[in-house]
Each structure stands twice: as C-alpha cells, then as structure tokens.
Write a protein that holds these residues in place. Sequence first.
Motif, PDB file in Angstrom:
ATOM      1  N   LYS A   1     -24.674  -5.504 -29.206  1.00  0.00           N
ATOM      2  CA  LYS A   1     -23.533  -4.578 -29.197  1.00  0.00           C
ATOM      3  C   LYS A   1     -22.454  -5.023 -28.212  1.00  0.00           C
ATOM      4  N   ASN A   2     -22.882  -5.761 -27.185  1.00  0.00           N
ATOM      5  CA  ASN A   2     -21.960  -6.265 -26.172  1.00  0.00           C
ATOM      6  C   ASN A   2     -21.502  -7.698 -26.478  1.00  0.00           C
ATOM      7  N   GLY A   3     -21.775  -8.125 -27.692  1.00  0.00           N
ATOM      8  CA  GLY A   3     -21.336  -9.468 -28.100  1.00  0.00           C
ATOM      9  C   GLY A   3     -22.160 -10.595 -27.507  1.00  0.00           C
ATOM     10  N   ILE A   4     -23.386 -10.274 -27.100  1.00  0.00           N
ATOM     11  CA  ILE A   4     -24.244 -11.310 -26.507  1.00  0.00           C
ATOM     12  C   ILE A   4     -25.429 -11.588 -27.433  1.00  0.00           C
ATOM     13  N   GLU A   5     -25.533 -12.820 -27.843  1.00  0.00           N
ATOM     14  CA  GLU A   5     -26.653 -13.222 -28.699  1.00  0.00           C
ATOM     15  C   GLU A   5     -27.878 -13.387 -27.810  1.00  0.00           C
ATOM     16  N   SER A   6     -29.060 -12.970 -28.295  1.00  0.00           N
ATOM     17  CA  SER A   6     -30.229 -13.156 -27.432  1.00  0.00           C
ATOM     18  C   SER A   6     -31.323 -13.979 -28.086  1.00  0.00           C
ATOM     19  N   VAL A   7     -32.035 -14.705 -27.237  1.00  0.00           N
ATOM     20  CA  VAL A   7     -33.159 -15.530 -27.686  1.00  0.00           C
ATOM     21  C   VAL A   7     -34.411 -15.075 -26.931  1.00  0.00           C
ATOM     22  N   PRO A   8     -35.228 -14.195 -27.547  1.00  0.00           N
ATOM     23  CA  PRO A   8     -36.435 -13.725 -26.844  1.00  0.00           C
ATOM     24  C   PRO A   8     -37.547 -14.777 -26.866  1.00  0.00           C
ATOM     25  N   VAL A   9     -38.210 -14.905 -25.733  1.00  0.00           N
ATOM     26  CA  VAL A   9     -39.372 -15.790 -25.648  1.00  0.00           C
ATOM     27  C   VAL A   9     -40.589 -14.890 -25.427  1.00  0.00           C
ATOM     28  N   LEU A  10     -41.382 -14.715 -26.486  1.00  0.00           N
ATOM     29  CA  LEU A  10     -42.482 -13.744 -26.417  1.00  0.00           C
ATOM     30  C   LEU A  10     -43.769 -14.370 -25.896  1.00  0.00           C
ATOM     31  N   LYS A  11     -43.778 -14.617 -24.633  1.00  0.00           N
ATOM     32  CA  LYS A  11     -44.962 -15.202 -24.009  1.00  0.00           C
ATOM     33  C   LYS A  11     -45.223 -14.518 -22.673  1.00  0.00           C
ATOM     34  N   GLY A  12     -46.434 -14.005 -22.496  1.00  0.00           N
ATOM     35  CA  GLY A  12     -46.785 -13.326 -21.247  1.00  0.00           C
ATOM     36  C   GLY A  12     -47.059 -14.313 -20.126  1.00  0.00           C
ATOM     37  N   MET A  13     -46.903 -13.843 -18.882  1.00  0.00           N
ATOM     38  CA  MET A  13     -47.108 -14.742 -17.738  1.00  0.00           C
ATOM     39  C   MET A  13     -48.537 -15.287 -17.678  1.00  0.00           C
ATOM     40  N   ALA A  14     -49.503 -14.476 -18.129  1.00  0.00           N
ATOM     41  CA  ALA A  14     -50.901 -14.905 -18.070  1.00  0.00           C
ATOM     42  C   ALA A  14     -51.217 -16.033 -19.057  1.00  0.00           C
ATOM     43  N   GLU A  15     -50.255 -16.343 -19.924  1.00  0.00           N
ATOM     44  CA  GLU A  15     -50.476 -17.475 -20.841  1.00  0.00           C
ATOM     45  C   GLU A  15     -50.189 -18.806 -20.153  1.00  0.00           C
TER      46      GLU A  15
ATOM     47  N   ARG B   1     -23.125  -6.988 -15.229  1.00  0.00           N
ATOM     48  CA  ARG B   1     -22.839  -8.301 -14.623  1.00  0.00           C
ATOM     49  C   ARG B   1     -22.681  -9.386 -15.677  1.00  0.00           C
ATOM     50  N   LEU B   2     -23.466  -9.282 -16.756  1.00  0.00           N
ATOM     51  CA  LEU B   2     -23.319 -10.255 -17.854  1.00  0.00           C
ATOM     52  C   LEU B   2     -21.924 -10.133 -18.460  1.00  0.00           C
ATOM     53  N   ASN B   3     -21.471  -8.892 -18.631  1.00  0.00           N
ATOM     54  CA  ASN B   3     -20.146  -8.664 -19.204  1.00  0.00           C
ATOM     55  C   ASN B   3     -19.042  -9.200 -18.285  1.00  0.00           C
ATOM     56  N   GLU B   4     -19.211  -8.944 -16.998  1.00  0.00           N
ATOM     57  CA  GLU B   4     -18.268  -9.477 -15.995  1.00  0.00           C
ATOM     58  C   GLU B   4     -18.155 -10.992 -16.101  1.00  0.00           C
ATOM     59  N   LYS B   5     -19.317 -11.624 -16.273  1.00  0.00           N
ATOM     60  CA  LYS B   5     -19.373 -13.088 -16.320  1.00  0.00           C
ATOM     61  C   LYS B   5     -19.032 -13.643 -17.700  1.00  0.00           C
ATOM     62  N   LYS B   6     -18.746 -12.730 -18.649  1.00  0.00           N
ATOM     63  CA  LYS B   6     -18.399 -13.096 -20.024  1.00  0.00           C
ATOM     64  C   LYS B   6     -19.462 -14.000 -20.678  1.00  0.00           C
TER      65      LYS B   6
END
Length: 286
Positions: free
Chosen positions: A253-267, A213-218
């Motif tokens: 690999k699909n040309g999508i840059e990612s920004v991970p947010v490493l925070k658990g819900m319990a925080e 779906r991300l690829n579909e939405k470019k």
Amino acid sequence: MDRILIIMILFFSCALLAQEKNEPKGKNMDAILLVTFGTSDPEAKKAFANIEKLARKKFPDYEIRWAYTSEMIRKKLARNGEILPSPEEALSKLKEEGFSNVYMQSLHIIPGAEFHEVVAVSTKFKKDFDKLVISPPLLNSMDDVKKSVEIMLSKIPADRKKEDAVIFMGHGSGKHPSDMIYVAAAYVIEKSDENAFMATVEGNPAFGDILARLNEKKIKKAYLLVFMSVAGEHAKKDMAGADTDSWKSILAKNGIESVPVLKGMAEYDEIVNIWLEHLEKTIGKK
Ligand code: CO
C-alpha cells in the motif's frame, strides 16, 4: 534333566531381562530438556528437528527430551495423536524414571514472560532432583545480541541491493522488561546496515515506526526476515500473508515491494550453536 536345565536357564534369563527393564533409566544418565513455546506447523518443525540433531551430536551421553509450554499447541497436536508434554509433565516423568540431574534449555529468544513461567515451574521441582538448572535463552547478553544479529545479517539474500531495505520480524513482548532486548537488537542492526531494521509484532520497535522511516528514505523494496525461532503463524500470516493488515500488504500500500524469507532462526546451525553454547556453559557450572 536337560529339559529342567533349559527351563531353569530360560526362567533366570527372563528374570534378568525383567529386572533390567525395571531398572530406572536415568540412573547413570543426565537429561537435557529442550523447552520451547512449541509449533504445530510441519514446516516449522524442521527447525526443531535441526536443534535436536545438533544437540544429540554435541551431548551424546545425555537423554534428550522436549517440552512445549503452549497449551493451545499441545492440544492441537494431541488431536492428531502427537503427544508433547508440558514442562511440568516432562519433569514429572524424568523424576519418575529416576534421573537425578536435569538441564533445561530454554529455546526462547528473550528471557521474557514465557521463560519466567518455565523458571517458576522448575522451582517447584528443585527438591526432586540433585540438580535441576535452566540454561538461558538465545539473547541473554549484549554479546548474544551482537552475535545473533551478525549471523542473521549474513542470511539476507545475495540479490538484495544496498538501497533495498531489510526488516527483521521479532516477536516483541508487550509490557515485559525484556522487550527492550529487541530495541538493543535494532540498535546493532542499524549500526551495521543503514537500511536494515527490526520491527516486532507485539512490542518495540513497532512496525509503524519502521514504516515511517522506510517512507522517509523512499525505499521501494524490502526483504522480510524472521527474527523468531520458527517461521510459523506470525511469519506466514502477519508478515507474508495476503490479509490487508500483513506487513507485506501494508508495504504494498506504501508502494514498497516485499520479498519474504520464510525461514526460522533455529534452521540456522550458527544460531542453534548459541543456544547449545549456553547449555554447555550451564552444564559445566558446578
Ligand atoms: Co505470538
């Protein structure tokens, strides 16, 4: 004479102290047992410290204990000298110490396989306490799902643009019927934000479906948030890790840059409060 008096006073005060020590601790106190899968990640443990802090504040008159369901994590911690009980061990100890009312709070996300294992353990101990009840996990109703999703959507970093995607990483629960709760969360997420999605590690919705779906939405950029209590192994490795099969690598690999947010819900205090509201309701039930 004086000396005898002093010795007598000393003797009786020691006897009194000793007696006090032998008095069962739980006689006039009820206990709360926080039950989680567990974590050995020192960073992720911050989330647990936060839960404990908020629980102590809300329930100051209760003895608060922890139990970890994961044997693997308990063994790993024990090697470093940190002893954490299983639910079974924790309940045995509370029984030995004379507690009569015990409230177990499941810190799981869904009432899945792990939650039901805890229910099975508690059933064995029912006869040992006046009251032994389990309070439900985070997502126990559609209302819980809506509230939790709303909170998590408010945690998306402010610099995210409308055309950037947001993917929440849920755990998923393979063949367990409660896996469908993640699908319910996905529904609420997509209704609130057309570029926000839920994908799970071990269930539905699958990451592959979301990627299509991300690829579909470019989509060109995606923020990755954790929809689990802690940002542990799954978040660090499977989501944001350098391995070729991590979400970050697959997105790249699909040309999508990612920004991970490493925070658990319990925080997040607002999420912890949902668990604690469940507990308050459970304690209030006669
Ligand atoms: Co897992």
